[in-house]
Write an enzyme that holds these catalytic residues in place. Structure first.
Site, PDB file in Angstrom:
ATOM      1  N   PRO A   1      37.016  43.108  34.781  1.00 51.79           N
ATOM      2  CA  PRO A   1      36.677  42.299  35.962  1.00 51.79           C
ATOM      3  C   PRO A   1      37.934  41.617  36.519  1.00 51.79           C
ATOM      4  CG  PRO A   1      35.183  41.821  34.134  1.00 51.79           C
ATOM      5  CD  PRO A   1      36.287  42.677  33.590  1.00 51.79           C
ATOM      6  N   GLU A   2      38.199  41.813  37.793  1.00 52.13           N
ATOM      7  CA  GLU A   2      39.320  41.137  38.439  1.00 52.13           C
ATOM      8  C   GLU A   2      38.771  40.016  39.322  1.00 52.13           C
ATOM      9  OE1 GLU A   2      42.772  42.974  39.763  1.00 52.13           O
ATOM     10  OE2 GLU A   2      42.601  44.742  38.479  1.00 52.13           O
TER      11      GLU A   2
END
Ligand SMILES: [Zn+2]
Length: 287
Positions: free
Chosen positions: A4-5
């Site tokens: 997840p960014e």
């Protein structure tokens, strides 16, 4: 499944916020004593009965704010959040529930690199201590990036992924932003021109904002019990495309490892800048 960014975390924040803001925490269940760090179960449970003021975000941390303290959640490498009915059966790797009435915010994290932490309202949590500015705020501007790069010889890609410089620029968006700015990822930061750094600052904001906007369109599925929320098909120029054709010039994209992360670039669109010393040497060899 990519890590997840910042855009995924922001989209998760929007999804969670819609269900939690203003609700009273009715229960907190911790099924796993430790993810990346120990989970402070009794401190978290002291928040039962408190109203959730808002769900905010700092870097890739979600912060569930109450008058009694904050719950800080990091999704790590593989974490995801769902908002579901409280009687939905548990899945493997469902570690923590935060219940509000008949709904539950449920954290699933197969690789357990995520975190659930407690922060009292008077002191900022240690995880926030060395974080640079948020990329989508005015605190992150070209003057700031130029100052941070002036004395750094490290590759520009590593510098923009360094949290004290700016938070939330992960591998996907570092690759994309450098391509769109025409900067070779291995260029020493102090050799990137001011003009390029101005462009890079703007492009970083644009790629992150575009990804959040794109993710927001899938938000309607957020509270579904199947599938991972907050992830979205992305149109990317270079990330994950090593060996394929550049979408601008059709050269073959190349891949190098930088800080153990794959860096994909176009050798034509992102030429390595040579410092004047090297150029002078080349001239003297020619002459
Ligand atoms: Zn190209």
């Amino acid at each position: 499944m990519p890590v997840p960014e910042l855009p995924e975390v922001e989209v998760s924040r929007m999804g969670v916020s819609a269900h939690l803001d203003g609700r009273v925490i009715s229960n907190i269940v911790v099924r796993t004593p430790k993810l990346r760090w120990d989970i402070p179960t009794s401190q978290l449970q002291s928040l039962i009965g408190h109203q959730i003021v808002r769900v905010s975000r700092r870097a890739k941390y979600l912060v569930i704010e109450t008058a009694g303290g904050d719950i800080i959640i990091h999704l790590g490498m593989s974490g995801s959040l769902r908002v579901i009915d409280k009687d939905v059966a548990l899945k493997k790797h469902d570690h923590v529930d935060i219940a509000v009435g008949n709904k539950v915010l449920r954290l699933n994290d197969p690789r357990r690199f995520g975190a659930v932490l407690f922060s009292d309202i008077d002191t900022a949590h240690a995880v926030f201590a060395k974080l640079g500015p948020e990329p989508l705020t005015d605190d992150f501007n070209s003057g700031h990036l130029i100052a941070k790069c002036a004395k750094r010889k490290a590759a520009i890609k590593l510098v923009i992924m360094d949290n004290p410089v700016v938070v939330g620029v992960g591998n996907i968006y570092a690759n994309e932003a450098l391509f769109l700015s025409g900067i070779h990822p291995q260029t020493p930061a102090n050799q990137v021109t001011k003009k390029q750094l101005k462009s890079l600052t703007t492009v970083i904001k644009e790629v992150l904002a575009a990804a959040i906007k794109q993710g927001g369109t899938t938000l309607k599925d957020f509270s579904q019990t199947d599938g991972k929320p907050g992830y979205f098909a992305q149109s990317l120029y270079v990330y994950g495309r090593g060996g394929q054709k550049c979408l601008k010039c059709e050269s073959t994209l190349e891949e190098v490892k930088l800080g153990q992360r794959a860096s994909v670039f176009c050798p034509q669109c992102q030429r390595k800048r040579m410092c004047s010393k090297v150029i002078n040497n080349l001239i003297s060899y020619d002459g």
